[in-house]
Design an enzyme around this catalytic site. Structure first.
Site: not given
Length: 262
Positions: A210, A42, A102, A40
């Site tokens: 996100s 994010s 992250k 993705s």
């Protein structure tokens, strides 16, 4: 008869070779490096959809989640080393069991809050320096075929999709790029969160795209990430492809091969 025995021996040797290869791969994946594809957007523009990397599993030691299917036979963490603020980490989601990637923003005991899109840590706003907009082509990306979100929307397919960009400097001096798509999204204003002992507060660099610690698990977010859920640190992109299939060599991003993750 001899030919039959030779054939059986050959099959048995093939089976043993496959079993040994799987065992070696399992040990390598458990102890050293785990492959990870970026699915993705994010973490744009630090990480792009289609980036492939190996997660450094030695960085923080090992927990039960270090083994496939979280089957390591011990509790807590061994050879544990805590992450530093600004590390890009892969972790096991505390609820749904998926692997996420992250950036570590808040350490145990930190107070973290976002006010009007600006990150505050322990009551102080972080330093933010505007950059030129991040640009990408508005087209389907990766195997899933996501279309990017744009701050200059609407744009037609094949046109340039922009996102506002800035350099964010965290306490301790780690600087990285962050993106903004629009103001006033639900992640732009949060309560003040106090990070519990043994947990971490993580955020994606593409802030409006996100799902992270800004959102509690009760509403589908990540919440605080327990130390034992960390799988490792992402240090370097090994390979990158912008296409829906890795074999589409004309979509390879050679400029991102062995690209350092900051």
């Amino acid at each position: 008869m001899a030919a039959s025995n030779a054939k059986k021996d050959g099959i048995w040797e093939t089976v043993k070779t496959i079993v040994y290869a799987l065992l070696i791969a399992g040990v390598f994946r458990t102890l050293f490096f785990q492959p990870f594809w970026i699915p993705s957007g994010s973490m744009k523009d630090t990480l792009l959809i289609g980036d492939f990397l190996f997660v450094n599993k030695m960085a923080y030691g090992y927990s039960r989640h270090s083994c496939p299917f979280s089957m390591c036979p011990f509790d807590g963490r061994i050879f544990g080393r805590e992450p530093e603020r600004g590390d890009v980490v892969v972790f096991r989601h505390p609820v749904n069991g998926e692997d996420f990637i992250k950036r570590v923003i808040g350490l145990p005991g930190d107070r973290v809050q976002v006010i009007d899109g600006l990150l505050h840590i322990n009551g102080d706003p972080v330093e933010v320096t505007p950059e030129a907009p991040f640009e990408e082509v508005y087209e389907r990306q990766g195997p899933i075929g996501h279309l990017p979100r744009c701050s200059n929307a609407p744009v037609g397919e094949g046109a340039i999709c922009e996102k506002e960009a800035a350099t964010e400097t965290l306490p301790g001096g780690v600087s990285h790029s962050v993106l903004n798509i629009q103001d006033g999204t639900r992640g732009d204003n949060t309560p003040e969160y106090v990070v519990p002992e043994g947990h971490y507060f993580v955020m994606g660099d593409n802030r409006d795209n996100s799902i992270d610690s800004r959102f509690p698990q009760s509403v589908g977010g990540v919440g605080f990430v327990p130390f034992e859920n960390l799988l490792g640190r992402a240090d370097r992109v090994i390979f990158s492809s912008a296409g829906q299939r890795m074999i589409y060599f004309w979509t390879w991003r050679s400029d991102r091969f062995f690209h350092r993750i900051d």
